[in-house]
Design an enzyme around this catalytic site. Sequence first.
Site, PDB file in Angstrom:
ATOM      1  N   GLN A 174      16.616  34.848  40.660  1.00 15.88           N
ATOM      2  CA  GLN A 174      16.324  35.719  39.528  1.00 15.88           C
ATOM      3  C   GLN A 174      15.467  34.983  38.499  1.00 15.88           C
ATOM      4  O   GLN A 174      15.975  34.349  37.585  1.00 15.88           O
ATOM      5  CB  GLN A 174      17.612  36.237  38.877  1.00 15.88           C
ATOM      6  CG  GLN A 174      17.321  37.299  37.851  1.00 15.88           C
ATOM      7  CD  GLN A 174      18.568  37.977  37.330  1.00 15.88           C
ATOM      8  OE1 GLN A 174      19.670  37.754  37.789  1.00 15.88           O
ATOM      9  NE2 GLN A 174      18.378  38.822  36.346  1.00 15.88           N
ATOM     10  N   PHE A 175      14.145  35.092  38.665  1.00 19.62           N
ATOM     11  CA  PHE A 175      13.231  34.398  37.766  1.00 19.62           C
ATOM     12  C   PHE A 175      13.333  34.896  36.336  1.00 19.62           C
ATOM     13  O   PHE A 175      12.989  34.193  35.390  1.00 19.62           O
ATOM     14  CB  PHE A 175      11.779  34.479  38.270  1.00 19.62           C
ATOM     15  CG  PHE A 175      11.077  35.760  37.926  1.00 19.62           C
ATOM     16  CD1 PHE A 175      10.271  35.834  36.799  1.00 19.62           C
ATOM     17  CD2 PHE A 175      11.214  36.887  38.718  1.00 19.62           C
ATOM     18  CE1 PHE A 175       9.614  37.014  36.475  1.00 19.62           C
ATOM     19  CE2 PHE A 175      10.561  38.063  38.405  1.00 19.62           C
ATOM     20  CZ  PHE A 175       9.757  38.132  37.276  1.00 19.62           C
ATOM     21  N   THR A 176      13.850  36.114  36.148  1.00 19.01           N
ATOM     22  CA  THR A 176      13.933  36.668  34.792  1.00 19.01           C
ATOM     23  C   THR A 176      14.916  35.905  33.910  1.00 19.01           C
ATOM     24  O   THR A 176      14.932  36.106  32.694  1.00 19.01           O
ATOM     25  CB  THR A 176      14.302  38.166  34.811  1.00 19.01           C
ATOM     26  OG1 THR A 176      15.563  38.333  35.451  1.00 19.01           O
ATOM     27  CG2 THR A 176      13.229  38.980  35.525  1.00 19.01           C
TER      28      THR A 176
END
Length: 155
Positions: free
Chosen positions: A78-80
């Site tokens: 989850q790069f967010t």
Amino acid sequence: MKLVIQRVTEASCRVDGTIVGSIKKGFLVLIGIGKDDTKEIADYFIKKMTGLRIFEDENGKTNLALKDVGGSLLLISQFTLYANCKKGYRPSFIDAGLPEAAESLYEYMVEECKKIIPVVEKGIFGADMKIQLCNDGPFTIVLDNSILPESLNGK
């Protein structure tokens, strides 16, 4: 690196309506990989995560780790987690790892976790994933680079 660790009674990940990863008791872990993260940093986080004693023992004390209770892992990229919202209302992801390097490190983490925990499931890197979970407690812990020893964080 940033990990959001949720103790769960069950969790699953769907991509295009199909379950690609599913666990019962264990940890759902959202993994954010930063642009400066390395295998050595990943190893440190894996050891910390799998060693967390956040399951109850016979006296109701959080004294047991994942392997002590036969728990499983569901690892989701989850790069967010690297969203920077300091300016304006549109998040910047400048500190997130580049996709190729981040995917490689994510897959490395999955494989290393399999050496420690018998059941390790995962999502699909970069996919539009739908995550379902039943947070147990609720119990959620966030680990980030602030926990790194000086030898790993370059300070």
